[in-house]
Design a protein around this motif. Structure first.
Motif, PDB file in Angstrom:
ATOM      1  N   ASN A  40       0.817  -1.206   0.000  1.00  0.00           N
ATOM      2  CA  ASN A  40       0.000   0.000   0.000  1.00  0.00           C
ATOM      3  C   ASN A  40       0.852   1.257   0.000  1.00  0.00           C
ATOM      4  N   LYS A  98       0.634   3.294  -3.095  1.00  0.00           N
ATOM      5  CA  LYS A  98      -0.599   3.974  -3.504  1.00  0.00           C
ATOM      6  C   LYS A  98      -0.386   5.487  -3.487  1.00  0.00           C
ATOM      7  N   CYS A  99      -1.202   6.194  -4.246  1.00  0.00           N
ATOM      8  CA  CYS A  99      -1.026   7.630  -4.410  1.00  0.00           C
ATOM      9  C   CYS A  99      -1.180   8.373  -3.089  1.00  0.00           C
ATOM     10  N   ARG A 111       3.129   3.538 -11.368  1.00  0.00           N
ATOM     11  CA  ARG A 111       2.828   3.107 -10.003  1.00  0.00           C
ATOM     12  C   ARG A 111       2.222   1.698  -9.958  1.00  0.00           C
ATOM     13  N   LYS A 112       1.227   1.440 -10.808  1.00  0.00           N
ATOM     14  CA  LYS A 112       0.571   0.129 -10.789  1.00  0.00           C
ATOM     15  C   LYS A 112       1.549  -0.982 -11.171  1.00  0.00           C
ATOM     16  N   ARG A 147       3.945  -1.506  -8.288  1.00  0.00           N
ATOM     17  CA  ARG A 147       3.306  -2.173  -7.156  1.00  0.00           C
ATOM     18  C   ARG A 147       3.148  -3.661  -7.457  1.00  0.00           C
ATOM     19  N   THR A 148       2.739  -3.981  -8.676  1.00  0.00           N
ATOM     20  CA  THR A 148       2.605  -5.386  -9.073  1.00  0.00           C
ATOM     21  C   THR A 148       3.956  -6.097  -9.007  1.00  0.00           C
TER      22      THR A 148
END
Length: 302
Positions: free
Chosen positions: A98, A101-102, A115-116, A119-120
């Protein structure tokens, strides 16, 4: 001549081969590695104050008062708050990522656009290491001494393969995101990778994972082909050992060390937000923000 044989207890029912490297040597190297990691963490993290995080960013306090307000007079973090912040950091920010997250004020265009993907990638790598750790523990407890189980249906093998696949896919996604970020420098600026900086960690993760599968293939070849597979086995052992050693022994001498530091910073951050009170420079949690797509971004301390 095949060297595979039936496993003795506690792995009865499986097929084994004698380990080409004595476990005593592996144990000695593992202990030395742990001691080195702790020593470098103390030197680079504690002595150089990289584990500390002061709330200058979040508190509106004049520069001249930083030493008094933020150091000498800063409230101590209670044991209960520290434990709570640690588990919140572990389960929310690390295991669920988390932290990517932004957050208001922490969203550069490169970070937002990738970002996505990041994160993945980091989720896959983190859980890949967890599965690899489980596999190593099961192998240590369930493999006969100085023997390696060959069957891919063994629990240690299953967790090991899952961990390796997760880390390979995660590191490749990470490289894709890093390539896009490098190109954001400008249309006429060639994309460059920082192999001893930001790209060191995914490179080592990729090499460790790929070389781990190569080593497993070499062990299988050695078990069923005997001496004919020894050169391949010799190469695979070193191909795997070198990136593993480089990853752990150079960890705190590259930018990869921010992974450990950021866990401590996040714990401090949770406490600092409570201490900041009305002096905080962060926006109110009740303020709503919109990005360019018109979608609302959660504000405050998200």
């Amino acid at each position: 001549m095949a060297l595979a044989e039936a496993c003795p207890a506690p792995a009865s029912g499986y097929t084994c081969v004698k380990s080409p490297v004595d476990w005593f040597a592996i144990d000695v190297l593992a202990i030395a590695t742990v001691i080195w990691i702790l020593a470098t963490l103390w030197y680079k993290g504690v002595r150089h104050a990289n584990l500390m995080r002061y709330p200058q960013i979040q508190m509106l306090i004049p520069y001249a008062q930083w030493e008094s307000k933020l150091l000498r007079e800063k409230p101590r973090i209670s044991a209960g708050k520290a434990i709570s912040a640690f588990f919140r950091t572990l389960f929310v920010d690390v295991l669920a990522m988390n932290i990517l997250k932004c957050e208001f004020g922490l969203s550069e265009k490169e970070v937002v656009k990738t970002r996505k993907a990041k994160r993945t990638a980091k989720l896959l790598i983190v859980w890949g290491f967890i599965f690899a750790g489980i596999a190593t523990t099961l192998a240590y407890l369930m493999f006969p001494h100085n023997m390696i189980v060959l069957d891919l249906t063994h629990p240690a093998r299953i967790f090991g393969m899952l961990g390796g696949v997760f880390m390979i896919v995660g590191s490749l996604i990470w490289f894709s995101a890093r390539y896009k970020e490098a190109k954001y420098a400008g249309p006429f600026t060639p994309a460059k990778f920082d192999w001893i900086g930001a790209d060191y960690l995914p490179l080592m993760v990729l090499l460790m994972s790929v070389s781990g599968f190569v080593l497993q293939g070499a062990i299988l070849a050695y078990a069923y082909m005997g001496e004919a597979a020894v050169p391949f086995l010799y190469f695979a052992i070193h191909f795997h050992a070198i990136p593993v050693a480089a990853f752990f022994w150079l960890f705190f001498w590259t930018k990869a060390d921010h992974i450990i530091y950021r866990i401590f910073w996040r714990i401090y951050e949770y406490a600092d937000k409570d201490f900041a009170g009305t002096n905080t420079r962060l926006p109110s949690p009740t303020i709503k923000y919109l990005n360019k797509t018109g979608k609302e971004i959660k504000g405050g301390y998200a």
